[in-house]
Each structure stands twice: as structure tokens, then as C-alpha cells.
Design an enzyme around this catalytic site. Structure first.
Site, PDB file in Angstrom:
ATOM      1  N   ALA A 167       9.990  33.378 110.972  1.00 38.90           N
ATOM      2  CA  ALA A 167      10.046  33.122 109.526  1.00 38.90           C
ATOM      3  C   ALA A 167      10.972  34.125 108.846  1.00 38.90           C
ATOM      4  O   ALA A 167      11.747  33.777 107.948  1.00 38.90           O
ATOM      5  CB  ALA A 167       8.647  33.179 108.923  1.00 38.90           C
ATOM      6  N   ASP A 168      10.898  35.384 109.277  1.00 37.40           N
ATOM      7  CA  ASP A 168      11.775  36.409 108.708  1.00 37.40           C
ATOM      8  C   ASP A 168      13.240  36.127 109.014  1.00 37.40           C
ATOM      9  O   ASP A 168      14.105  36.207 108.128  1.00 37.40           O
ATOM     10  CB  ASP A 168      11.403  37.776 109.274  1.00 37.40           C
ATOM     11  CG  ASP A 168      10.227  38.414 108.560  1.00 37.40           C
ATOM     12  OD1 ASP A 168      10.083  38.200 107.349  1.00 37.40           O
ATOM     13  OD2 ASP A 168       9.461  39.132 109.214  1.00 37.40           O
TER      14      ASP A 168
END
Length: 408
Positions: A167-168
Site C-alpha cells: 500500500a505504501d
């Protein structure tokens, strides 16, 4: 030839992973990135730190950035940050919503002083809604977005986080895309604006087809070991796995020929995609036996001779020795002032006329503070006074912990 973002100054307040990866991309495209860290430094400096002082996490996410230490909890520190923002083209931050506003560095203040600036925010939940102010990290977004549950097999199964950081990393890519889009708009309008990307929004975009199925039908598509008999990985006689992706009907005869299963090409049980799916257990058992009869190298040679998309399921160490990523600059070599010649992950976006350039290695904490502030017109006495009062510069404990063998 000038890099695409040469002349663009980025004021980087980001921490951890989502925001820093966005500014690494900007740095590789030639932007002058000034990272503002608190006196103890970005916590990312201490993540994955090994005995020799090397942190792959930090080096991957913070190359190409000047390091400036400013204590934003002191009013004078915020004043310095505003002066830096006055001269910046882009400001990037990923604090919890409201933090920059508390310090007097919110978009209303910054854009009023510098109407051309692109004010980019990376958040956990987005800036609106009942959860906007809650803390979040990568795995929280994977959990809330359904990604962890779906990765584990769907409802009723044990959730899994297949890669902490997905996600990052994807959020950082999207943030960089948003920033460059806003810079392009500024060329047309002369005006800056606020850009926002969130971990939650990125995870939803990443799963758009799966989520759309749920929105339409009200339930998830089943997640199985293989998406289809011709889409998945198979174990070979050398205990290695080969991945094949034969989505189109044209690949079925090729896969069958490669596996020595020519007699099944026109078999009514397997001749068409629907029939193969209905009889998947039977076909997969046949294909599993075929793959198990010989080595991965043997099957890769045969599959590629039939132009079937296929790959060995590799480990990272094998990837690092593969020619393909090096040929495209996805892996590269770089001299590091402390660790010598290093193999590193290079830029993943290529431009033919203005290619990206691998930015310099991550800098030691606060080493650029005085030179960057001098560019603002601050004289040596003023800088020395700010340093003596702890407004700028790294904390002594942070300097000690940054040395090889220092505290993690």
C-alpha cells in the site's frame, strides 16, 4: 540533456514509506529534493538497520534528498519551514491530517504565500469522513480495504498480508503521479493546488476489478490456488515452480504441445475455456503430473518455444543475478560514500529523450542544513544561533545512533 524535473525544488516533510517513495521518484527525475527531518531524524533511518549501519529500507526510500534538520515544534522552526516553502515548487507531507495546520504549515497558509506551489498530502484514510483523523499504516490499509482477507482466500479464511509495504509503495507511485500532473496543470494555469493520495484510496484502486465484482454481484469472486488450469504455477521434478499464464484460447494448444499433451487439444472436456474450467480438477491433475515429470528448465524451454508466457518462480537472490532487470536499469550499481560499490534498485519509469537518473545515495542526518538555510540568506551567526538553541541540526543522540553499530 536536462532531467525532466530539473529546476523543480521539492520540500519533503514525509516519513516512513508512502511519502518518501514518492519523493524518491521525483529525485530520480531530477528534482532538487530537500527533506526536512526532526532533530532525531525520520524513524525510517532506524528501520532494518544492520550491524554495519546499513538500512536497505532507508537507502531505498531516501536517496537523492538533501537532509535538513528543523524542529517544527518550535515557532522559529516553523518560520524557517515557511521560508523554504516560499521558494519551493512542491511541498510533500504525510503527517496525520491536522498536524501541518497545527504548526501553521497547512495548505491555506502555504498557498496564500506561494500560489504556485503544489501541496501534496499522503494520508491513511483520506481527508474526509469519520475515520480521517485516525492513525494508519500500510497493513491497516490492507486490512480495512479487504486486501488482506482476499489475499488469504476470501471470507472465512485466515487473512494474509502478502507483502508489507504494497500500500505504501503503490501509494507513493500514485502520489508522484498526482504531483507531476499538478505540475503540468501549473504550466497551463500558473496556479498551484492541493494533491491528495491515501493508503485506503490506493488499495481500492489496486483492487478495482475485484471490488467492482462485489459492488455489482454482492459477493467476492472465489480465490483459488490457480485462477484456471492454464493460469497458475506448477511444481517440477527439481522442486521448483513454473508460472504460466495462458488466458486466451490461443494458448491452450501451445501449452498442450509444450507439455506433450497434444492428444488433449481437441478433447471436448478441455477444448474451450468454459469446459476447462468445469473440468479443472481433472485437467490440473494431468498437468501437475506432466510438470512433475521433468525439470523447470526443461519446461521453460518448451513453453517459451511455443511462445507461452512462462517464468520460473524466483527468489530475490535469483532476480538479482538475472540479466533482464539490469538491461533495463531496474537494477543498477552506485558508489556509496560509506558502503562502497552497491547494487541498488533503479528507476522503474523510462523516458526516451529525458531519462531518469539514479539519484545520489541517502544522506547523513542534517548534513545539508546549513547550506540550505544559507540559500535563504541567513548569515553564519544566525545559523549558529539557531543551531545552539536546538532549532536546527540533529540531536546528539541521533548522530550517535546513525553511526555504524549505533543504536537501532
Amino acid at each position: 540533456m536536462a532531467a525532466p524535473l530539473e529546476g523543480i525544488r521539492v520540500l519533503d516533510f514525509t516519513r516512513y514509506q508512502q511519502g518518501p517513495f514518492a519523493t524518491v521518484i521525483l529525485a530520480d527525475f531530477g528534482a532538487d529534493v530537500v527533506k526536512v527531518e526532526e532533530p532525531n531524524g525520520d524513524y525510517g533511518r532506524r528501520m532494518w538497520r544492520e550491524a554495519d549501519g546499513f538500512s536497505a529500507f532507508w537507502e531505498a526510500l531516501d536517496r537523492g534528498k538533501k537532509s535538513v534538520c528543523i524542529d517544527l515544534r518550535q515557532p522559529e522552526g516553523c518560520d524557517l519551514a515557511l521560508l523554504l516553502a516560499d521558494r519551493a515548487d512542491v511541498l510533500v507531507e504525510n503527517f496525520r491530517p491536522g498536524t501541518m495546520e497545527k504548526w501553521g504549515l497547512g495548505p491555506d497558509v502555504v498557498l496564500a504565500r506561494n500560489p504556485r506551489i503544489i501541496y501534496a498530502r499522503a494520508t491513511g484514510w483520506g481527508s474526509k469522513g469519520p475515520m480521517a483523523g485516525l492513525p494508519s499504516f500500510d497493513q491497516i490499509a490492507q486490512a480495512f480495504s479487504g486486501f488482506a482477507q482476499h489475499s488469504g482466500g476470501g471470507p472465512g479464511h485466515r487473512p494474509e498480508v502478502p507483502y508489507p509495504g504494497i500500500a505504501d509503495q503503490t501509494g507513493g507511485m500514485n502520489l508522484a503521479l498526482g504531483i507531476m500532473t499538478a505540475l503540468f496543470v501549473r504550466e497551463r494555469t500558473g496556479k498551484g493546488q492541493v494533491v491528495e493520495v491515501s493508503l485506503l484510496g490506493t488499495q481500492l484502486a489496486l483492487q478495482a476489478p475485484e471490488l467492482l465484482h462485489v459492488l455489482h454481484f454482492g459477493e467476492e469472486r472465489p480465490r483459488e490456488f490457480r485462477a484456471a488450469p492454464t493460469v497458475g504455477h506448477y511444481r517440477c521434478s527439481d522442486d521448483r515452480w513454473v508460472m504460466i499464464v495462458g488466458i486466451d484460447q490461443k494458448f491452450w494448444p501451445r501449452i498442450a504441445r509444450a507439455l506433450g499433451l497434444d492428444h488433449l487439444v481437441d478433447d471436448p472436456r478441455f477444448a474451450r475455456g468454459g469446459a476447462r474450467y468445469r473440468n479443472r480438477a481433472e485437467l490440473e491433475a494431468i498437468m501437475e503430473a506432466a510438470f512433475a515429470a521433468n525439470t523447470s528448465a526443461h519446461w521453460l524451454e518448451r513453453l517459451r518455444a511455443e511462445d507461452v508466457p512462462a517464468s520460473l518462480v524466483q527468489e530475490y537472490r535469483e532476480l538479482a543475478e538475472s540479466e533482464q532487470p539490469w538491461a533495463n536499469g531496474y537494477l543498477a550499481e552506485q558508489d556509496h560514500p560509506r558502503f562502497g560499490r552497491q547494487r541498488v534498485v533503479g528507476p522503474h519509469i523510462q523516458l526516451s529523450e529525458t531519462p531518469p537518473r539514479l539519484a545520489f545515495p541517502a544522506r547523513d542526518l542534517g548534513v545539508d542544513t546549513e547550506s540550505v538555510l544559507a540559500e535563504l540568506g541567513l548569515d553564519a551567526d544566525t545559523i549558529a544561533s539557531l543551531k545552539q538553541r536546538g532549532v536546527i541540526g540533529p540531536a546528539p543522540a541521533a548522530v550517535r545512533s546513525a553511526s555504524p553499530g549505533g543504536a537501532n
